[in-house]
Design a protein around this motif. Structure first.
Motif, PDB file in Angstrom:
ATOM      1  N   GLN A   1       0.838  -1.208   0.000  1.00  0.00           N
ATOM      2  CA  GLN A   1       0.000   0.000   0.000  1.00  0.00           C
ATOM      3  C   GLN A   1       0.873   1.258   0.000  1.00  0.00           C
ATOM      4  OE1 GLN A   1      -3.149   0.116  -0.695  1.00  0.00           O
ATOM      5  NE2 GLN A   1      -3.339  -2.103  -0.682  1.00  0.00           N
TER       6      GLN A   1
ATOM      7  N   HIS B   1       6.228  -7.899  -3.868  1.00  0.00           N
ATOM      8  CA  HIS B   1       5.663  -8.658  -2.747  1.00  0.00           C
ATOM      9  C   HIS B   1       6.232  -8.123  -1.448  1.00  0.00           C
ATOM     10  CE1 HIS B   1       3.921 -12.167  -4.911  1.00  0.00           C
ATOM     11  NE2 HIS B   1       4.784 -11.800  -5.833  1.00  0.00           N
TER      12      HIS B   1
ATOM     13  N   PRO C   1      -0.353 -11.524  -1.640  1.00  0.00           N
ATOM     14  CA  PRO C   1      -0.632 -10.253  -2.328  1.00  0.00           C
ATOM     15  C   PRO C   1       0.575  -9.721  -3.102  1.00  0.00           C
ATOM     16  CG  PRO C   1      -1.470 -10.197  -0.093  1.00  0.00           C
ATOM     17  CD  PRO C   1      -0.639 -11.445  -0.216  1.00  0.00           C
ATOM     18  N   GLU C   2       0.271  -9.187  -4.299  1.00  0.00           N
ATOM     19  CA  GLU C   2       1.316  -8.637  -5.152  1.00  0.00           C
ATOM     20  C   GLU C   2       0.744  -7.528  -6.008  1.00  0.00           C
ATOM     21  OE1 GLU C   2       2.522 -11.952  -7.642  1.00  0.00           O
ATOM     22  OE2 GLU C   2       1.007 -11.482  -9.124  1.00  0.00           O
TER      23      GLU C   2
ATOM     24  N   THR D   1      -2.988  -3.993  -9.955  1.00  0.00           N
ATOM     25  CA  THR D   1      -3.261  -4.318  -8.550  1.00  0.00           C
ATOM     26  C   THR D   1      -4.209  -5.511  -8.378  1.00  0.00           C
ATOM     27  OG1 THR D   1      -5.052  -2.690  -8.484  1.00  0.00           O
ATOM     28  CG2 THR D   1      -2.853  -1.936  -7.801  1.00  0.00           C
ATOM     29  N   LYS D   2      -4.512  -6.225  -9.453  1.00  0.00           N
ATOM     30  CA  LYS D   2      -5.423  -7.373  -9.355  1.00  0.00           C
ATOM     31  C   LYS D   2      -4.925  -8.426  -8.375  1.00  0.00           C
ATOM     32  CE  LYS D   2      -7.340  -6.928 -13.976  1.00  0.00           C
ATOM     33  NZ  LYS D   2      -7.437  -7.514 -15.311  1.00  0.00           N
ATOM     34  N   GLY D   3      -3.604  -8.543  -8.229  1.00  0.00           N
ATOM     35  CA  GLY D   3      -3.026  -9.558  -7.359  1.00  0.00           C
ATOM     36  C   GLY D   3      -3.061  -9.220  -5.878  1.00  0.00           C
ATOM     37  N   LEU D   4      -3.570  -8.046  -5.521  1.00  0.00           N
ATOM     38  CA  LEU D   4      -3.630  -7.682  -4.106  1.00  0.00           C
ATOM     39  C   LEU D   4      -4.567  -8.583  -3.316  1.00  0.00           C
ATOM     40  CD1 LEU D   4      -3.586  -3.774  -4.167  1.00  0.00           C
ATOM     41  CD2 LEU D   4      -1.857  -5.293  -3.178  1.00  0.00           C
ATOM     42  N   GLN D   5      -5.517  -9.203  -3.992  1.00  0.00           N
ATOM     43  CA  GLN D   5      -6.523 -10.012  -3.303  1.00  0.00           C
ATOM     44  C   GLN D   5      -6.103 -11.464  -3.111  1.00  0.00           C
ATOM     45  OE1 GLN D   5      -8.718  -8.005  -2.121  1.00  0.00           O
ATOM     46  NE2 GLN D   5      -7.882  -6.399  -3.424  1.00  0.00           N
ATOM     47  N   GLY D   6      -4.983 -11.874  -3.672  1.00  0.00           N
ATOM     48  CA  GLY D   6      -4.565 -13.272  -3.586  1.00  0.00           C
ATOM     49  C   GLY D   6      -4.020 -13.648  -2.224  1.00  0.00           C
ATOM     50  N   HIS D   7      -3.691 -14.927  -2.064  1.00  0.00           N
ATOM     51  CA  HIS D   7      -3.148 -15.396  -0.782  1.00  0.00           C
ATOM     52  C   HIS D   7      -1.734 -14.886  -0.557  1.00  0.00           C
ATOM     53  CE1 HIS D   7      -1.100 -18.547  -3.088  1.00  0.00           C
ATOM     54  NE2 HIS D   7      -0.346 -18.736  -2.028  1.00  0.00           N
TER      55      HIS D   7
END
Length: 184
Positions: free
Chosen positions: A120, A155, A141-142, A133-139
């Motif tokens: 952030q 990361h 976050p990236e 920022t689509k990967g922010l919601q994954g296990h």
């Protein structure tokens, strides 16, 4: 040290150009290569035969941290006995990804991942950078920065630390024993 095999030499011969492109992409977006430690680079194999060849060859140059199914294909990560030199500091690990079945893809060096203290804060400090920022919601976050045709992923945890957590929480999906017989 064992001399690199032709397949591994092919990867290593492309590494300086790849790292230069990532460095230039970071600089072009107003970032410094010292923004964080580059934790690993990823090479996507052309096909399963190349994956198996490189997997065997890379075992001479590093310790296997894990091999598992990610995104419906095997990925193996090596902690290198001798880190790779780069503008981002020493890179301790190399990730080798098998191709996804039925998908067209570019093979070769694909992305590098940089560890930063806070995603952030990264987004807040650099609002002009077109991070995905689509990967922010994954296990794990990236955020991702495209440096066509490559990517830089950011990361908060190193890949080695992420792998250790996945192993500790029994989250690694093993590669089926017959995976390569079915897909070769």
């Amino acid at each position: 040290m064992v001399a690199p095999t032709p397949a591994l030499e092919n990867i290593l011969s492309h590494l300086p150009h790849f790292l230069h492109e990532l460095e230039q992409g970071v600089l072009d977006h107003g970032l410094s290569p010292s923004i964080g430690t580059m934790d690993h680079v990823c090479y996507r194999a052309l096909d399963n035969a190349e994956y198996l060849t490189l997997r065997a060859e890379l075992a001479q140059y590093g310790e296997v941290l894990v091999e598992g199914m990610i995104g419906h294909r095997p990925i193996i990560t090596f902690k290198l006995f001798q880190p790779l030199a780069s503008p981002f500091g020493a890179i301790p690990s190399l990730e080798l990804a098998a191709p996804k079945a039925g998908k067209q893809h570019t093979h070769g060096l694909e992305h590098g991942e940089i560890v930063v203290p806070n995603l952030q804060q990264l987004l807040s400090d650099y609002p002009w950078i077109p991070f995905n920022t689509k990967g922010l919601q994954g296990h794990a976050p990236e955020v991702t920065l495209s440096v066509a045709p490559y990517q830089i992923k950011f990361h908060c945890l190193s890949l080695a630390d992420t792998i250790a957590l996945e192993i500790a929480h029994n989250q690694v999906i093993p590669v089926p024993e017959d995976y390569f017989q079915i897909t070769l």
